[in-house]
Design an enzyme around this catalytic site. Structure first.
Site, PDB file in Angstrom:
ATOM      1  N   PRO A  98       8.074  44.564  24.089  1.00  0.00           N
ATOM      2  CG  PRO A  98       7.262  44.244  26.254  1.00  0.00           C
ATOM      3  CD  PRO A  98       7.147  45.148  25.077  1.00  0.00           C
ATOM      4  CD  GLU A 143       2.106  49.309  30.853  1.00  0.00           C
ATOM      5  OE1 GLU A 143       0.867  49.383  31.002  1.00  0.00           O
ATOM      6  OE2 GLU A 143       2.913  50.084  31.387  1.00  0.00           O
ATOM      7  CD  GLN A 171      -3.541  43.290  19.519  1.00  0.00           C
ATOM      8  OE1 GLN A 171      -4.502  42.826  20.092  1.00  0.00           O
ATOM      9  NE2 GLN A 171      -3.067  42.822  18.395  1.00  0.00           N
ATOM     10  CB  SER A 194       8.426  46.468  17.892  1.00  0.00           C
ATOM     11  OG  SER A 194       7.711  45.266  17.989  1.00  0.00           O
ATOM     12  CG  ASP A 199       6.868  45.646   9.361  1.00  0.00           C
ATOM     13  OD1 ASP A 199       7.553  46.659   9.169  1.00  0.00           O
ATOM     14  OD2 ASP A 199       7.223  44.513   8.990  1.00  0.00           O
ATOM     15  N   GLY A 257       9.094  40.040  10.991  1.00  0.00           N
ATOM     16  CA  GLY A 257       9.149  40.268   9.557  1.00  0.00           C
ATOM     17  C   GLY A 257      10.061  41.436   9.184  1.00  0.00           C
ATOM     18  CG  ASP A 314       1.947  37.703   8.768  1.00  0.00           C
ATOM     19  OD1 ASP A 314       2.663  37.449   9.751  1.00  0.00           O
ATOM     20  OD2 ASP A 314       1.765  38.849   8.330  1.00  0.00           O
ATOM     21  CG  ASP A 329       0.541  47.775   7.190  1.00  0.00           C
ATOM     22  OD1 ASP A 329       0.382  47.549   5.986  1.00  0.00           O
ATOM     23  OD2 ASP A 329       0.633  48.918   7.653  1.00  0.00           O
ATOM     24  N   GLY A 330       0.358  42.922   7.992  1.00  0.00           N
ATOM     25  CA  GLY A 330       0.644  41.742   8.814  1.00  0.00           C
ATOM     26  C   GLY A 330      -0.295  41.590   9.997  1.00  0.00           C
TER      27      GLY A 330
END
Ligand SMILES: Nc1ncnc2c1ncn2[C@@H]1O[C@H](COP(=O)(O)OP(=O)(O)OP(=O)(O)O)[C@@H](O)[C@H]1O
Length: 716
Positions: free
Chosen positions: A157, A189, A191, A213, A215, A247, A312, A564-565
């Protein structure tokens, strides 16, 4: 007429139907592998005017019965999302719009017989959408129906602008329901929630895990799967992405791979939903990345240091802007451009022995002196540098003609391959004179705690981080504006950074921009990157090298590293490719690309081809105006490799003092086989004899194959 064409125009089913709601209208329908051809019969027959619903725009087909018990008709509805012109404030744009066509089967006088026919059409349409091969000889019955799919949908979200849930309700769920996809939708909910979830699920219950979402969430899923004890099976679980992040690089790459025009926002989302509904799966490379504390990650997108990772992470505070956050972040960072000192080592794709050995066996006059082993090692390093420099040096056609070695600028001596002699790296181990000024970032905070795991295939190309890189590697120590390793075409949905990359080409595309580039030139590079034409600019500070493994040792005390960001601990890092380790739902495979209309043929002299100053306008002006983005990527790639090939041949020729033609064969055998032959479909003779040959064929539908024996014979 080609076989492909015959197959795509073959009629699989034909029939006459009414419509719903009934207005006395009747249509003749013909279903071919590429589309449904609709021709009106009543009230006013159309002669040549047919409407075609392309299979590529369809997501599903349902059969239905009328509520009235006296109605003996059966119905089937086809759901599709074709691109249509829509008025926008500054003109018009093409967007996908939902279209439902419902046909009435009224051939028989009882419902059951009509229903059988409706089911037959629905089955055939579903098979075509999902890439199940059928032909006019196939007995189409319910047993042929692809089994319903069940996806785990993980929705963040907080990704992108935070509107993933809304997108899910307006676009995603209605469409995948039309495609008969069942799902469990789970909102993350916090990370690492997705990472933990996928570690404990029963894989047999799912046909795929799809993130709604960006990457970052997929990065969690991939690493969660790799952390399972059964990682070897788990990582084969197809993963997919419905872009609702900032991204959306992988979504951009999948969109490109499918042959769609570059897209952003809900247009990209709709394209990706369509591809998810098709559901075809293809292998995707993963890169194993080891950081200085020994943590190991599996990455599907990129490793970045310097400008790109700064933008980033520093642009997090503009998250509410969606993808525009990167534009703002780029401008801020350009205004105060930083450079970073570092040591970058890599294993170039032209590997150790084969090309050199071939050049010896292929000597036309047989008087080549055999190489000693030490020379071979030195040559390998040089191959890498030469490859690297071919982008750095301004190409001179005179140099090609005369066979003269172009003059290269020398980078600071790479010295011998490097080793740091502590098992855990600290910056105290870096000599003071190599240390740059500290770079304090405004938003400088520690990366989130990382999960350390050791699962996964062995990194057979990498020595431990505390040992020197092998002699065959190339090392560059310099001041960099950025270092970027990537393995997808896109770095963001609108950043077409590596046009020649493929999802499973087994290559890491290593880019770096050296210090000294002006702000204007850097901005120009990023602007050109939107169309993938930055390589065409031939900026002397931009270097691209395809590699299989690399090591990056930052010598500047502070900075940001991302995988990967996602930010990871700062310090030495190394990585290697693992070819096709995972599976991605791309909605497109070789058979799917056979229904892709991008098929072009060009006849060009190799020198003329190299002399084209601007491939973008060349493609748009060329007589085959149907050139798609994949074709453009292939052109870029071909030009790039031709330049590399010629430079390399000339360079090696000088070095070994042998005729160039013989070297060109050896290089071609290796390079063309590995890179061009598989991906481009370029006629090999053109490359072997750049002056004499006349034909390039670019064919999106059939990967080029050229057996080595024929290749060698053609030159001797
Ligand atoms: N409920 C949540 N609250 C806060 N953060 C979350 C939540 N769920 C997931 N995350 C984290 O949000 C981070 C960003 O997510 P994601 O990458 O999907 O979006 P994005 O950064 O906007 O897109 P992109 O990576 O394409 O730029 C991920 O690292 C993920 O771990």
């Amino acid at each position: 007429m080609s076989n492909d064409y015959k197959q795509s125009s073959e009629t699989l089913l034909h029939g006459e139907f009414g419509v719903y709601p009934s207005k006395g209208i009747r249509y003749a329908l013909s279903l071919t592998p590429t589309g449904l051809h609709i021709q009106r019969l009543v009230p006013k027959p159309e002669d040549d005017q047919r409407t075609v619903l392309p299979i590529l725009d369809m997501v599903g087909c349902h059969t239905m019965r009328s509520r009235g018990s006296t109605d003996v008709y059966a119905y089937f509805s086809i759901y599709s999302y074709p691109l249509k012109k829509k008025k926008v404030p500054m003109g018009s744009a093409r967007t996908r719009q939902r279209m439902v066509r419902t046909f009435r089967v009224d051939e028989a006088s009882d419902y059951d017989q009509n229903q059988v026919i409706a089911e037959k059409w629905a089955t055939a349409v579903k098979c075509l959408i999902q890439g199940v091969p059928i032909s006019s000889d196939t007995e189409i019955s319910l047993t042929l129906q692809p089994k319903p799919r069940r996806f785990m949908l993980l929705l963040n979200p907080c990704g992108g602008r935070g509107n993933a849930l809304q997108q899910c309700h307006t676009h995603i769920l209605p469409i995948i329901t039309e495609a008969d996809i069942s799902y469990n939708l789970i909102q993350t909910e916090r990370q690492n929630h997705a990472r933990e979830l996928v570690q404990s699920i029963n894989l047999e219950e799912w046909d795929g895990i799809v993130v709604i979402s960006g990457d970052g969430l997929l990065f969690e899923v991939v690493n969660g799967l790799m952390e399972r004890p059964d990682w070897e099976d788990a990582i084969k679980m197809p993963v997919g992405v419905l872009p609702c992040g900032s991204g959306n690089a992988l979504a951009g790459a999948i969109n490109y791979h499918a042959g769609f025009d570059q897209a952003m926002g809900s247009e990209l989302l709709l394209n990706c939903i369509l591809l998810l509904c098709r559901g075809t799966v293809m292998p995707m490379d993963l890169v194993s990345v080891t950081t200085c504390s020994g943590a190991r990650f599996f990455s599907f997108l990129s490793v970045a240091w310097g400008f790109i990772s700064d933008v980033d992470i520093e642009s997090e505070k503009y998250r509410h802007m969606g993808s525009a956050r990167f534009t703002v972040g780029t401008m801020v960072r350009v205004a105060s451009l930083r450079t970073y000192r570092g040591r970058l080592s890599y294993l170039p794709v032209l590997d150790a022995h084969r090309p050199i050995c071939r050049s010896i066996t292929l000597s036309p006059n047989g008087n080549l002196s055999p190489l000693k082993r030490s020379q071979l090692h030195r040559t390998i390093s040089d191959i890498g540098l030469c490859e690297e420099r071919n982008v750095m040096c301004k190409r001179s056609s005179a140099a090609f003609d005369t066979g003269e070695l172009p003059s290269f600028e020398t980078s600071p001596s790479p010295g011998s391959p490097t080793a740091l002699n502590t098992s855990r790296f600290t910056f105290d181990s870096v000599p003071d004179d190599q240390m740059q000024q500290d770079v304090l970032l405004p938003n400088d905070k520690e990366p989130p705690p990382t999960h350390n795991h050791v699962n996964g295939p062995e990194d057979d190309l990498l020595p431990p981080l505390n040992q020197p890189v092998p002699k065959s590697w190339v090392t560059v120590e310099d001041d960099f504006v950025l270092v970027l390793a990537m393995y997808q075409t896109h770095l963001g949905a609108d950043l077409f950074t590596a046009p020649f990359s493929c999802l499973d080409d087994g290559l890491i595309h290593l880019f770096f921009v050296k210090a000294g580039i002006s702000r204007t030139a850097l901005v120009r590079l990023f602007l050109a990157m939107e169309k993938g034409t930055h390589i065409e600019l031939e900026c002397p500070y931009l270097v691209h090298v395809p590699v299989r493994a690399f090591r990056l040792e930052p010598l500047t005390r502070k900075g940001i590293l991302t995988v990967d960001g996602e930010r990871v601990e700062y310090g030495p890092v190394q990585a290697q490719i693992h070819h096709g380790l995972s599976n991605v739902i791309s909605g497109c495979d070789e058979s799917a690309s056979s229904v892709n209309p991008h098929k072009e043929e060009l006849h060009l002299n190799a020198e003329e081809f190299l002399a084209i100053p601007d491939l973008t306008s060349f493609v748009s002006n060329c007589s085959n105006s149907e050139c798609g983005p994949r074709f453009f990527g292939r052109l870029l790639m071909a030009k790039f490799h031709l330049m590399r090939l010629i430079l390399f041949g000339d360079y090696l020729g000088k070095y070994l003092n042998v005729p160039l033609s013989c070297l060109r064969i050896s290089v071609c055998a290796e390079v063309v086989f590995q890179k061009l032959a598989v991906r481009l479909g370029v006629e090999l003779h053109s490359i072997l004899n750049p002056k004499r040959s006349h034909k390039f064929i670019f064919d999106d539908t059939s990967p080029y194959q050229y057996p080595t024996s024929t290749l060698l014979a053609s030159e001797s």
